[in-house]
Structures are given as C-alpha cells and as structure tokens.
Design an enzyme around this catalytic site. Structure first.
Site, short mmCIF file in Angstrom:
data_model
loop_
_atom_site.label_atom_id
_atom_site.label_comp_id
_atom_site.label_asym_id
_atom_site.label_seq_id
_atom_site.Cartn_x
_atom_site.Cartn_y
_atom_site.Cartn_z
CD GLU A 97 49.73 11.73 0.31
OE1 GLU A 97 49.86 10.76 0.05
OE2 GLU A 97 48.94 12.75 -0.29
NE ARG A 154 44.20 23.09 0.91
CZ ARG A 154 45.33 24.16 1.05
NH1 ARG A 154 45.58 24.99 0.16
NH2 ARG A 154 45.59 24.30 2.32
CB CYS A 160 61.88 12.08 -1.39
SG CYS A 160 62.21 10.62 -2.12
CG HIS A 172 65.60 10.78 -0.05
ND1 HIS A 172 64.52 11.13 0.25
CD2 HIS A 172 66.34 12.19 0.61
CE1 HIS A 172 64.44 12.29 1.00
NE2 HIS A 172 65.63 12.67 1.27
CG ASP A 209 65.00 15.91 2.53
OD1 ASP A 209 63.69 15.80 2.37
OD2 ASP A 209 65.86 15.09 2.61
#
Length: 249
Positions: A37, A62, A67, A105, A119
C-alpha cells in the site's frame, strides 16, 4: 529486532531454521498478512527508510507499505534468523518497453545452498521465492515465472499470453540508504505512479483483494468482481475489514 513480534504480525508459527522451507513459509505468510500500500503518500506523510520507522509502521501500527519498506524490513527479519540476504536494485518494466531507472524497485537475493529471489513488496507477484537459475520455467499456483540473463542483468518475466518482463536487476548488493533518493522521488514526483493512485492490496489463499482509489476489487480463483465505494466511510471500513488497516487522523 523483536523476532517474535514480527512473527506474530505475519501469523507465523513454523520452523525458524535458515533453509528454503522456512524461507518459502515466511515469504508466503508475509504476503498473506502485510498489504502492499501507498496510503501515506496520499496523506502527505513522509516515508523514511530507517529500520525504526519501518518497524513502527508495519509491525506496531500493523500497516503495509511499498517495496522499500516491505523488502527492507523483511530482509532484517531474515538476517536476524540467520539468512544471508542482499538488497538488490531493480528497474521496473514499462508496458511501452524498456525499464525504469536504478533503485526503482528493491528486491532481495537470499543465499542458501542455491540462490533465491525473494520479494514481498511488488504487489501481485510470485508467492514463493524463485530459484536463481536462468531460463527455468517456475510455475506457481498464481502464475508462472522465469529469470532470463541479459548481459549483467537478470530479468524477471511472468507468463501471460506470452512472457512479459516484470523488472530487471543486477547482483550488486546495496544498503537500504542507497534507495532513499528514489524513495523520495516515488512519493513526491507527479510522474511517479505512486502519487497518482491510492492502492492497498493483499494476497489471499483463494486469490487477492485490492482497494484502488474507490474500487474494491476481489479476485477469487481467477474470477474478478468490482465494487465502487460511495463514501470515505465505506473506504475506511473496507481498509479495516479487509486489510486490517486503521489510518490515524
């Protein structure tokens, strides 16, 4: 690193031996528990790449992340368990061809008897780590993958009607701070796709659930359904119910 707190966050109670069976189980547990997210970007909250900030957000609050956050923190867990892990820089494949820049990334290389690509921060991608073996087709329940070598690059490809590149990377190890400049770009630039749409997405045992702006997308065994959420109240409720995300004011 409070290993037990991390394991509770990903609902993991299995073996902690640093082997491929444990890596597989931790990898899948992470994907089933921690959403991909970018909500903080749209709330104007800075994402900082230090372990304390990542821990507070993902474990204590939480939340999920993208990435740099998810793979950065997962690498710390693996290292605490005795795995040897490298942070790798990758460029994401463009639909029009070509790849994004260095540090576009963050992905992970885990060294065991063999090397494995891990990943947990690429959204809808492989559920289990991939063997670092060129041109080997590696089918999984939710898709087939292969790694192709092109000069100094490894290219991760996923099979659709044909093979399409997901991202490419070299085996040069990095430290987390190397990704800070691109992390800042991804959360501030109008050209970054992370600034253009809000997304929260989580793998499930039977498929995936994604909240993309006001669209709630549920995929169960390949069957896709969409629902438009009419209000901010419905949006917040969906975050809480499906992703366990409660955004603080």
């Amino acid at each position: 690193m409070d290993i037990q707190a991390y394991l509770r966050r990903i609902d993991y109670q299995g073996s902690l031996e640093p082997n491929i069976q444990t890596l597989n189980a931790l990898h899948e547990a992470h994907l089933l528990s921690v959403p991909f997210e970018n909500l903080d970007i749209h709330l104007g909250r800075e994402i900082r790449l230090d372990e304390r900030s990542l821990w507070t957000k993902v474990i204590e609050e939480r939340r999920g992340g993208f990435c740099y956050e998810l793979n950065g923190l997962f690498a710390s867990l693996l290292r605490a368990l005795g795995f040897q892990v490298d942070l790798l820089s990758a460029g994401v494949g463009h639909s029009s061809g070509g790849f994004g820049p260095e540090f576009d990334h963050l992905t992970l290389l885990v060294h065991l008897e063999e090397d494995w690509l891990a990943d947990v921060g690429f959204g809808d991608s492989f559920r289990l780590p991939l063997r670092m073996q060129p041109a080997l087709m590696q089918p999984q329940t939710w898709g087939s993958y292969r790694l192709v070598q092109e000069d100094e690059y490894w290219v991760l490809e996923r099979q659709y009607d044909d093979w399409k590149p997901e991202y490419r990377f070299t085996l040069q190890p990095h430290i987390l701070s190397d990704f800070s400049a691109m992390c800042h770009y991804q959360q501030t630039s109008p050209q970054s796709h992370f600034t253009q749409n809000r997304v929260c997405s989580l793998a499930r045992n039977d498929g995936r659930i994604t909240l993309s702006n006001q669209r709630l997308i549920t995929t169960v065994h390949g069957e896709r359904q969409e629902q438009i959420l009419a209000s901010q109240e419905e949006y917040s409720a969906a975050l809480a119910i499906y992703f366990g995300v409660h955004l603080k004011a």
